[in-house]
Design an enzyme around this catalytic site. Structure first.
Site, mmCIF file in Angstrom:
data_model
loop_
_atom_site.group_PDB
_atom_site.id
_atom_site.type_symbol
_atom_site.label_atom_id
_atom_site.label_comp_id
_atom_site.label_asym_id
_atom_site.label_seq_id
_atom_site.Cartn_x
_atom_site.Cartn_y
_atom_site.Cartn_z
ATOM 1 N N ASP A 314 0.715 -1.220 -0.032
ATOM 2 C CA ASP A 314 -0.018 0.027 0.010
ATOM 3 C C ASP A 314 0.822 1.385 -0.013
ATOM 4 O O ASP A 314 0.693 2.252 -0.778
ATOM 5 C CB ASP A 314 -0.951 -0.057 1.155
ATOM 6 N N ARG A 387 -6.428 5.454 -2.171
ATOM 7 C CA ARG A 387 -5.028 5.673 -2.322
ATOM 8 C C ARG A 387 -4.331 6.331 -3.712
ATOM 9 O O ARG A 387 -3.460 7.036 -3.618
ATOM 10 C CB ARG A 387 -4.427 4.247 -2.147
ATOM 11 N N LYS A 412 -12.988 6.352 2.217
ATOM 12 C CA LYS A 412 -12.631 5.109 2.608
ATOM 13 C C LYS A 412 -11.691 4.891 3.887
ATOM 14 O O LYS A 412 -11.983 4.128 4.635
ATOM 15 C CB LYS A 412 -11.950 4.404 1.493
#
Length: 426
Positions: A314, A387, A412
C-alpha cells in the site's frame, strides 16, 4: 463528477496527527466482539470501511457505544461466537478488511449469513479463504461467480485440522483464518502455499491476538499452529495506532518539498510494517528522523531506487508518485497484489503517471517510472480508490499543479485528507 484543483505548492511544513489505522481498527473491532468482557477502543478510524464493519456488527446483535466523534468505541464482547436465529444479509461496501474477517468469523457460530458489497467487491477474490474454511468444516456457497462475493454462510462451527492457503494473493485471507481458528473445535495447522505477501500485516494480526490473550505459533511464515481451547479476553483498552499507510503521503511531501513534516501516531514502536516506507524515502535521499511515536521527513535531492516492495504494497504506491520528483528511474517489484485491491492499481497507476508525462513500464508484477524533464498538469482519474487520490496529491509540488477527479473517494480511510494536506502549505 466532483473535481479538486490543487495549485502548485512551493513549501510544506508542520505536524500531522495521523488518524487510526484501518487494518488495526477493523481487526480490533472483531476481536473485541469475540472476546469476553468489555473493550474500549481509542483512536478508532472514522471512515467508510470502519462504518461498514460497525453497521454489520450492530445488525448481528453486538452492543457497542460510539463516542460523538466516532473515535472511541466500547464493545461488549460476546464471549465467543456469533449466533443468529434469523437469516442475515450484510452489505460491506468495498471493505476487504470487513468482508474477509467477517466471512471467517461467521462460520464459527450458528445461523445463515449472506455477505454482499459494491460491484468492485464482486471482482475481488475470496476463493482461497473460502476453500480453506470449507476444508475446516464450513459451509460457504457463492451466489454469483465462483471465488468471489456475494456468498452465503450456513454456520455450524469450525472443526479444526490441517489446511493450506495461498500466500501470494492477499494477507487478508490468512489474517481472517488466524483470527477465527483459536475458536475452532480442534487445533488448526495452516500451511502457506507460495511466498506470503505483506508479512507485516500478519505481524499486526498476531500482535493484536496476543493483546486479547491468544497464542499463534509462527514457523517462519511457512506454517502456523493455532492451539485449540483458547478464548479471547478483553485487555480493557486498545489504542489504535495511526495509519502508517496514510502517513506515507505526508512523509513524501516533506521529502519532496520540505520544510519539515512531522507525523505523530506512528514511529519506532509501531506494529505496522508500513512505517518502513520512511526507510525507502531515506534510500531515495530524504532526511528521516525517528521517535517512538513520530517520524519526521525533511527534503533533500531524491534519486530513483530499485526495490522489492512486497512487504509494504500500500505504501509502495506513494513511492510511484514520489518518483516523479527523483532523478533517474524507480522500479518497484513484486507488487502483483496491487491488481486485486480497490482497483487494478498497477494498470491505474501506469495510466495516470503517463498523463503527467512520466515514462512508465508496467509489468505483470512491477512498475518502472522515469520522471520527465517537465511534468504536465492533468485530470487524474481515481478509480474510486482512496490511495490513487492521495498519491497524486503529490503532483501539487510540480510547477503545473493537478486536478483530482472524485476526491471524496478518500472517505474510505481518510475523509479530511485534502484539508490536512492543504494545512501543511499554509
Amino acid at each position: 463528477m466532483k473535481q479538486l484543483r490543487l495549485n502548485p505548492i512551493s513549501k510544506v511544513h508542520g505536524t500531522v496527527n495521523i488518524p487510526g489505522s484501518k487494518s488495526i481498527s477493523n481487526r480490533a473491532l472483531l476481536l473485541a466482539t469475540l472476546a469476553e468482557g468489555k473493550t474500549r477502543l481509542t483512536n478508532l478510524l472514522d471512515s467508510d470501511d470502519i462504518r461498514h464493519m460497525l453497521t454489520a456488527l450492530k445488525q448481528l446483535g453486538v452492543n457497542y457505544q460510539l463516542s460523538d466523534n466516532n473515535r472511541v468505541c466500547e464493545v461488549e464482547g460476546l464471549s465467543g461466537v456469533i449466533n443468529s436465529d434469523t437469516a442475515q444479509t450484510l452489505f460491506l461496501g468495498n471493505a476487504g478488511t470487513a468482508m474477509r474477517p467477517l466471512c471467517a468469523a461467521l462460520t464459527l457460530g450458528s445461523g445463515e449469513f449472506t455477505l454482499t458489497g459494491e460491484p468492485r467487491m464482486e471482482e475481488r477474490p475470496i476463493g482461497d479463504l473460502v476453500d480453506a474454511l470449507n476444508a475446516l468444516g464450513a459451509d460457504i456457497r457463492y451466489l454469483k461467480q465462483p471465488g468471489f462475493p456475494p456468498l452465503t454462510i450456513n454456520a455450524t462451527g469450525l472443526n479444526g485440522g490441517d489446511v493450506e492457503i495461498a500466500g501470494d494473493l492477499s494477507s487478508q485471507f490468512l489474517t481472517a483464518l488466524l483470527m477465527v481458528t483459536p475458536l475452532a473445535k480442534a487445533q488448526v495447522n495452516i500451511k502457506i502455499k507460495g511466498e506470503l505477501v505483506s508479512k507485516p500485516y500478519i505481524d499486526i494480526t498476531i500482535a493484536l491476538m496476543a493483546q486479547f490473550g491468544v497464542t499463534v505459533i509462527n514457523h517462519d511464515y511457512q506454517r502456523f499452529e493455532i492451539p485449540a481451547g483458547q478464548k479471547y479476553v478483553s485487555p480493557g483498552t486498545v489504542l489504535v495506532e495511526g495509519d502508517a499507510s496514510s502517513a506515507s503521503y505526508f512523509l513524501a511531501a516533506g521529502a519532496i518539498q520540505g520544510g519539515e513534516v512531522k507525523v505523530t501516531g506512528v514511529g519506532l514502536k509501531s506494529i505496522q510494517g508500513d512505517v518502513k516506507f520512511a526507510e525507502v524515502l531515506e534510500a531515495m535521499g530524504a532526511q528521516i528522523e525517528w521517535g517512538d511515536d513520530f517520524i519526521i521527513a525533511r527534503s533533500a535531492p531524491l534519486h530513483g531506487v530499485d526495490l522489492d516492495m512486497n512487504h509494504i504494497p500500500d505504501a509502495a504506491m506513494t513511492i510511484a508518485t514520489a518518483a516523479l520528483f527523483a532523478t533517474g528511474t524507480t522500479t518497484l517489484r513484486n507488487i502483483y497484489n496491487w491488481r486485486i485491491k480497490e482497483t487494478d492499481r498497477l494498470a491505474a497507476m501506469a495510466t495516470e503517471l503517463r498523463k503527467v508525462g512520466a515514462e512508465v513500464e508496467e509489468g505483470h508484477d512491477y512498475i518502472r517510472v522515469t520522471a520527465p524533464a517537465q511534468l504536465n498538469t492533468a485530470d487524474i482519474d481515481t478509480y474510486n480508490d482512496h490511495r490513487m487520490a492521495m498519491c497524486f496529491s503529490l503532483m501539487a509540488f510540480a510547477d503545473c499543479g493537478i486536478t483530482i477527479n472524485d476526491p471524496d473517494c478518500t472517505s474510505k480511510t481518510f475523509p479530511d485528507y485534502f484539508a490536512q494536506f492543504a494545512a501543511l502549505a499554509q
